[in-house]
Write an enzyme that holds these catalytic residues in place. Structure first.
Site, PDB file in Angstrom:
ATOM      1  N   LYS A  65     -14.785   8.097  -3.727  1.00 54.50           N
ATOM      2  CA  LYS A  65     -16.037   8.387  -3.013  1.00 54.50           C
ATOM      3  C   LYS A  65     -16.593   9.748  -3.445  1.00 54.50           C
ATOM      4  CE  LYS A  65     -13.973   5.605   0.576  1.00 54.50           C
ATOM      5  NZ  LYS A  65     -13.093   5.598   1.766  1.00 54.50           N
ATOM      6  N   HIS A  90       0.804  -1.230   0.000  1.00 49.54           N
ATOM      7  CA  HIS A  90       0.000   0.000   0.000  1.00 49.54           C
ATOM      8  C   HIS A  90       0.832   1.274   0.000  1.00 49.54           C
ATOM      9  CE1 HIS A  90      -3.941  -1.923   0.935  1.00 49.54           C
ATOM     10  NE2 HIS A  90      -3.158  -2.826   1.496  1.00 49.54           N
ATOM     11  N   LYS A 101      -8.886  13.760   4.495  1.00 54.93           N
ATOM     12  CA  LYS A 101      -8.010  12.591   4.465  1.00 54.93           C
ATOM     13  C   LYS A 101      -7.046  12.736   5.634  1.00 54.93           C
ATOM     14  CE  LYS A 101      -6.631  13.859   0.215  1.00 54.93           C
ATOM     15  NZ  LYS A 101      -6.830  12.597  -0.484  1.00 54.93           N
ATOM     16  N   ARG A 102      -6.257  11.700   5.917  1.00 50.70           N
ATOM     17  CA  ARG A 102      -5.266  11.857   6.968  1.00 50.70           C
ATOM     18  C   ARG A 102      -4.321  13.017   6.648  1.00 50.70           C
ATOM     19  NH1 ARG A 102      -4.824   8.158  11.229  1.00 50.70           N
ATOM     20  NH2 ARG A 102      -3.035   9.450  11.744  1.00 50.70           N
ATOM     21  N   LYS A 112       0.472  14.480   1.246  1.00 47.56           N
ATOM     22  CA  LYS A 112      -0.885  14.764   0.751  1.00 47.56           C
ATOM     23  C   LYS A 112      -1.103  16.263   0.520  1.00 47.56           C
ATOM     24  CE  LYS A 112      -2.791  10.676   3.150  1.00 47.56           C
ATOM     25  NZ  LYS A 112      -3.402   9.851   2.081  1.00 47.56           N
ATOM     26  N   THR A 146      -8.563   6.453  -2.030  1.00 51.49           N
ATOM     27  CA  THR A 146      -9.905   5.885  -2.204  1.00 51.49           C
ATOM     28  C   THR A 146     -10.956   6.962  -1.948  1.00 51.49           C
ATOM     29  OG1 THR A 146      -9.664   5.031   0.043  1.00 51.49           O
ATOM     30  CG2 THR A 146      -9.424   3.457  -1.764  1.00 51.49           C
TER      31      THR A 146
HETATM   32  C1  26Q Z   1       3.230   0.661  10.503  1.00 54.76           C
HETATM   33  C2  26Q Z   1       4.099   0.332  11.537  1.00 54.76           C
HETATM   34  C3  26Q Z   1       3.879   0.797  12.817  1.00 54.76           C
HETATM   35  C4  26Q Z   1       2.772   1.605  13.071  1.00 54.76           C
HETATM   36  C5  26Q Z   1       1.901   1.924  12.040  1.00 54.76           C
HETATM   37  C6  26Q Z   1       2.130   1.462  10.754  1.00 54.76           C
HETATM   38  C7  26Q Z   1       1.209   1.819   9.662  1.00 54.76           C
HETATM   39  C8  26Q Z   1      -0.144   1.988   9.919  1.00 54.76           C
HETATM   40  C9  26Q Z   1      -1.014   2.344   8.915  1.00 54.76           C
HETATM   41  C10 26Q Z   1       1.653   1.988   8.360  1.00 54.76           C
HETATM   42  C11 26Q Z   1       0.764   2.335   7.343  1.00 54.76           C
HETATM   43  C12 26Q Z   1      -0.585   2.511   7.625  1.00 54.76           C
HETATM   44  C13 26Q Z   1      -1.579   2.886   6.622  1.00 54.76           C
HETATM   45  C14 26Q Z   1      -1.346   3.015   5.345  1.00 54.76           C
HETATM   46  C15 26Q Z   1      -2.390   3.421   4.411  1.00 54.76           C
HETATM   47  O1  26Q Z   1      -3.517   3.717   4.799  1.00 54.76           O
HETATM   48  N1  26Q Z   1      -2.090   3.448   3.112  1.00 54.76           N
HETATM   49  C16 26Q Z   1      -3.091   3.834   2.131  1.00 54.76           C
HETATM   50  O2  26Q Z   1      -3.711   2.661   1.655  1.00 54.76           O
HETATM   51  C17 26Q Z   1      -4.797   2.980   0.803  1.00 54.76           C
HETATM   52  C18 26Q Z   1      -5.489   1.687   0.434  1.00 54.76           C
HETATM   53  O3  26Q Z   1      -4.706   0.955  -0.453  1.00 54.76           O
HETATM   54  C19 26Q Z   1      -4.314   3.752  -0.408  1.00 54.76           C
HETATM   55  O4  26Q Z   1      -5.447   4.131  -1.161  1.00 54.76           O
HETATM   56  C20 26Q Z   1      -3.530   4.993   0.006  1.00 54.76           C
HETATM   57  O5  26Q Z   1      -2.963   5.605  -1.126  1.00 54.76           O
HETATM   58  C21 26Q Z   1      -2.437   4.592   0.986  1.00 54.76           C
HETATM   59  O6  26Q Z   1      -1.794   5.745   1.482  1.00 54.76           O
END
Ligand code: 26Q
Length: 829
Positions: free
Chosen positions: A669, A368, A557-558, A563, A665
């Protein structure tokens, strides 16, 4: 909402209004000793939900029966995050009795919207990755496929965001406070998960081989809770299975005397800590031991139970891949690989090669992100200490893989450096997932191409057959049918069918209305009513008046530097300067709406929130601007208010630095709800533009190729732009001259310095100044286009009409076809 006009509704026919009403009253009585007139709204929500659960359970049992009969293959969607949002409304939608229940409640003097508002969001996720998991399991149920969503039952999900004095404050989200009416505890499926200790090797004389015995560990019990995932109108109910942790040895006073009192307390704490809280980082790795504990905890429990279930009806584990696929949602559940190996080797007594053959046929990995700071790399000493037996297995996987690399690329140390699983004292989870998985997929076409050409180039060269693309999607049941009932009804009426609910390709039949003045008016009237609904929400929650006749330009978004919320707010500052200098300039009033949570420890992101709120404060209270610009920061952006926001948006801001957003995503929406994209050629935006046509989107900025070329050369010189562009110079200077900070010159100095003299990293890493003029031009084109009402309505309708590709139903069918190979299961009630 009217789902009756086009009756395709197999379940609502049998819906018994009187029985349902009775059940609500009976639930109130049994749960709270109350009658309708004395019950609190929260209590009514619980009573209604329990009545809905009753409907669900009949279908759940029927689904189980169908599974027993058919013995189908299951996908186990393993994810640290499931961002489910609220359940009640969507369960009613998918049971096809939303309208009936709304009417029953109305007869009882209750408003279904008010009852729905009593439910806390199940916010067991950060952002895109977690919401994708939620859309996927909903689509799997709707498409009749067998799935278990496997995750963690965090006691505290994503924090609640409060804005105090313009700053984000994190408040714990005690989402289970009033109980979760839809969940079912399944204590009979308890599993034991072991941490720490050491591995003893014993000679097994009988089998003439070593046996590995894990001793001196701390054990935790994993107890699953099942949350129903209801398919749309097909009687299918799958389970989201989330694990709670309990101490193996209950804390008891008896042990006080025996001297293991402290040990009992420690076990209690270990169990409590594991599931205490979701890590609120999005796209950012933090090497915390507790995070690895969480990962192994839910993976070990899920894999053990999957094997246990398989063995109930099958004797030959070699055929496991015919019945089970573990889909790894990013690298977070990658310990699945060595855990499955451990079970097959140590508990089932297999040889390495047979165990490896099975494991590699069962595991598939989704990537991702390409952001380096998101890659999981665990320090070997931590990993070894926490998971000693798992670490041995990882070492052996690595050793055998490196032999293959050496054979294929003799003396090419660069290949080992890039592909080794164990390297420089770290365990590289992505590399393990790629080596052991039979499939590696990206989440949008551009993202997958960048993985193949750059990030994972060596892997792609060595094992090209594993790589594939699965462009993300979203569920139209939540984000149109539930979130935007007016538009949903209109779509059904226009195209003469509600088949789009389960086959979004039907929505293309709206295209013929794009030029029709009557349809344009109807469409924009619905948009207006949705803007009114959002305006009411903003008034109630932010105490700000916004004008539903203005353009609603939205970025939700986050919060993350890549971003580029900063680009958006800097542009608002620029517009403000323009309007002050030239109050009569041609400009259509615009409301700039933001919503974003920042990771609790992400300083720059939090400063950006403060900047947005400070700019909002100044502009909203400047009478000379005459409300031509309004800026609103929506507090606590989450799934439930997102549904309201998408429905009300005119412009969808998707402005990441090209190459950084894997897919996005939210962009989908917005499009589904008739908002026009203002964006870069990044992630799935590329495919959105391909579907809708570049004349129906506003595209700007550098391409991913250009960005990556600059990066390869160490960046660029933003100071040249600063010194040559007086508009840009002015807004940057305003960050440190007190214009937006009541004279405080230090408040935004770090943001200022990040462009010109950063204390770490490259200047303007995310190319904000480089893209600024192009963005401002695109914004001006948006403003002009909106003033041509008919042209705008046409663009908006075409966005909805061309959104068919972006349903998660399409994405799921692709996963099924290329990766999971599942069969559909029909459920008779
Ligand atoms: C990893 C290690 C320790 C703590 C947290 C994490 C962690 C947590 C969440 C690393 C990444 C995430 C989230 C990533 C994420 O949301 N990525 C998004 O995924 C979407 C679905 O595929 C994409 O549409 C987005 O582009 C992408 O940013």
């Amino acid at each position: 909402m009217n789902h009756e006009t086009f009756a395709i509704n197999p379940t609502s026919e049998g819906f018994d209004r009187e029985a349902f009403k009775k059940e609500i009253l009976s639930n109130l009585k049994v749960l709270y000793r109350k009658t309708l007139d004395t019950a609190a709204k929260q209590e009514v929500f619980q009573a209604v939900s329990l009545a809905v659960k009753d409907l669900i359970v009949d279908r759940w049992i029927a689904t189980q029966k169908a599974y027993q009969k058919k013995d189908p293959k299951f996908v186990y969607y393993l994810s640290m995050e499931f961002l489910m949002g609220r359940a009640l409304g969507n369960n009613l939608i998918n049971l096809c009795c939303y309208k009936e229940v709304a009417e029953v409640l109305n007869e009882m003097g209750l408003d279904i919207n008010v009852i729905e508002d009593q439910e806390p969001d199940a916010a067991l996720g950060n952002g895109g990755l977690g919401r994708l998991a939620a859309c996927f399991i909903e689509s799997l149920s709707t498409l009749n496929y067998p799935v278990y969503g496997c995750g963690i039952r965090y006691k505290y999900g994503m924090f609640k965001q409060e804005i105090r004095d313009g700053y984000q404050v994190e408040v714990p989200d005690n989402w289970l406070e009033n109980g979760n009416p839809f969940e079912m505890k399944r204590p009979e499926y308890v599993q034991t998960v072991k941490f720490g200790g050491y591995v003893r090797i014993e000679w097994d004389n009988e089998r003439q081989r070593n046996r590995f015995i894990h001793d001196g560990y701390d054990a935790v019990h994993a107890i699953p809770y099942d949350i129903p995932v209801v398919g749309y109108g097909n009687n299918m109910v799958n389970a989201l299975r989330i694990w709670d942790a309990q101490p193996v040895q209950e804390f008891n006073l008896a042990s006080f005397d025996k001297g293991d009192y402290l040990q009992a307390v420690e076990q209690e704490n270990l169990a409590k800590n594991i599931v205490e809280v979701l890590y609120p980082n999005d796209n950012h790795y933090s090497g915390k031991e507790l995070r690895l504990k969480q990962q192994y905890f839910f993976v070990s429990a899920s894999v053990q139970l999957a094997i246990q279930k398989y063995k109930e009806t099958h004797s030959d584990l070699h055929k496991l891949p015919e019945k089970v696929c573990f889909q790894l949602n990013d690298t977070h559940p990658t310990v699945t690989v060595p855990e499955l190996m451990r079970i097959l080797l140590d508990e089932e007594g297999m040889e390495w090669d047979e165990a490896w053959e099975i494991t590699t046929k069962c595991c598939a990995y989704t990537n991702h992100t390409i952001m380096a700071e998101a890659l999981e790399k665990w320090p070997v000493d931590l990993f070894m200490r926490l998971l000693p037996r798992i670490y041995q297995i990882v070492q052996e996987i690595n050793r055998r893989f490196l032999i293959q690399v050496e054979e294929k690329y003799p003396n090419q140390y660069n290949k080992i450096r890039s592909m080794a699983i164990l390297y420089e004292g770290q365990v590289r989870m992505a590399n393990m997932a790629i080596v052991a998985g039979f499939s590696v997929n990206g989440v949008a076409r551009l993202h997958t191409e960048i993985l193949k050409k750059r990030e994972l180039r060596d892997f792609y060269e060595m094992m090209p057959e594993k790589f594939n693309n699965k462009t993300n999607g979203i569920t139209q049941r939540r984000f149109l049918l539930h979130g935007n009932p007016l538009l949903a009804q209109w779509v059904s009426e226009k195209i003469g069918t509600d088949a789009w609910i389960t086959d979004l390709s039907f929505i293309k039949n709206l295209e013929k209305y794009a030029d029709d003045p009557k349809a344009q008016k109807e469409f924009m009237d619905i948009k207006y009513r949705n803007k009114l609904r959002l305006a009411e929400y903003v008034k109630a929650h932010n105490h700000i008046d916004i004008d539903p006749n203005s353009i609603f330009d939205v970025q939700v978004k986050r919060l993350h530097e890549y971003k580029r919320q900063l680009l958006n707010i800097l542009h608002v500052m620029y517009l403000y300067n323009q309007l002050k200098a030239n109050p009569n300039m041609d400009f259509y009033p615009t409301t700039f709406i933001f919503g974003a949570k920042a990771a609790a420890g992400y300083k720059r992101a939090k400063e950006t929130i403060k900047l947005i709120n400070s700019v909002a404060d100044t502009i909203n209270n400047d009478p000379s601007i005459n409300s031509k610009i309004k800026v609103v920061f929506i507090e606590n952006y989450r799934v439930s208010n997102a549904e309201i926001i998408f429905a009300a948006s005119d412009v969808s801001e998707q402005i990441s630095t090209a190459s950084k957003e894997a897919s996005g995503t939210g962009n989908m929406k917005f499009m589904l709800n008739g908002a026009v994209t203002l964006g870069t050629m990044d992630g799935a935006n590329v495919e959105i533009v391909e579907e809708v046509g570049s004349e129906n989107a506003f595209i700007f900025g550098m391409s991913s190729e250009e960005v990556m070329a600059y990066e390869a050369n160490g960046g660029y010189h933003p100071s040249e732009i600063y010194h040559n562009d007086m508009d840009i110079k002015k807004i940057l200077d305003q960050l440190v001259d007190g214009t937006f900070s009541h004279g405080d010159r230090e408040m935004f100095r770090e943001i200022y310095s990040s462009f010109l003299s950063p204390s770490y990293g490259r200047a303007d890493q995310y190319f904000i100044l480089k893209d600024f003029q192009s963005y401002a031009e695109a914004q001006a084109r948006v403003n002009k286009a909106y003033q041509d009402k008919s042209r705008w309505a046409k663009m908006a309708i075409l966005n909805t009409a061309k959104s068919g590709k972006f349903t998660s139903d399409r994405t799921i069918e692709e996963y099924v076809r290329d990766i999971w190979h599942l069969e559909k299961v029909q459920v008779e009630l």
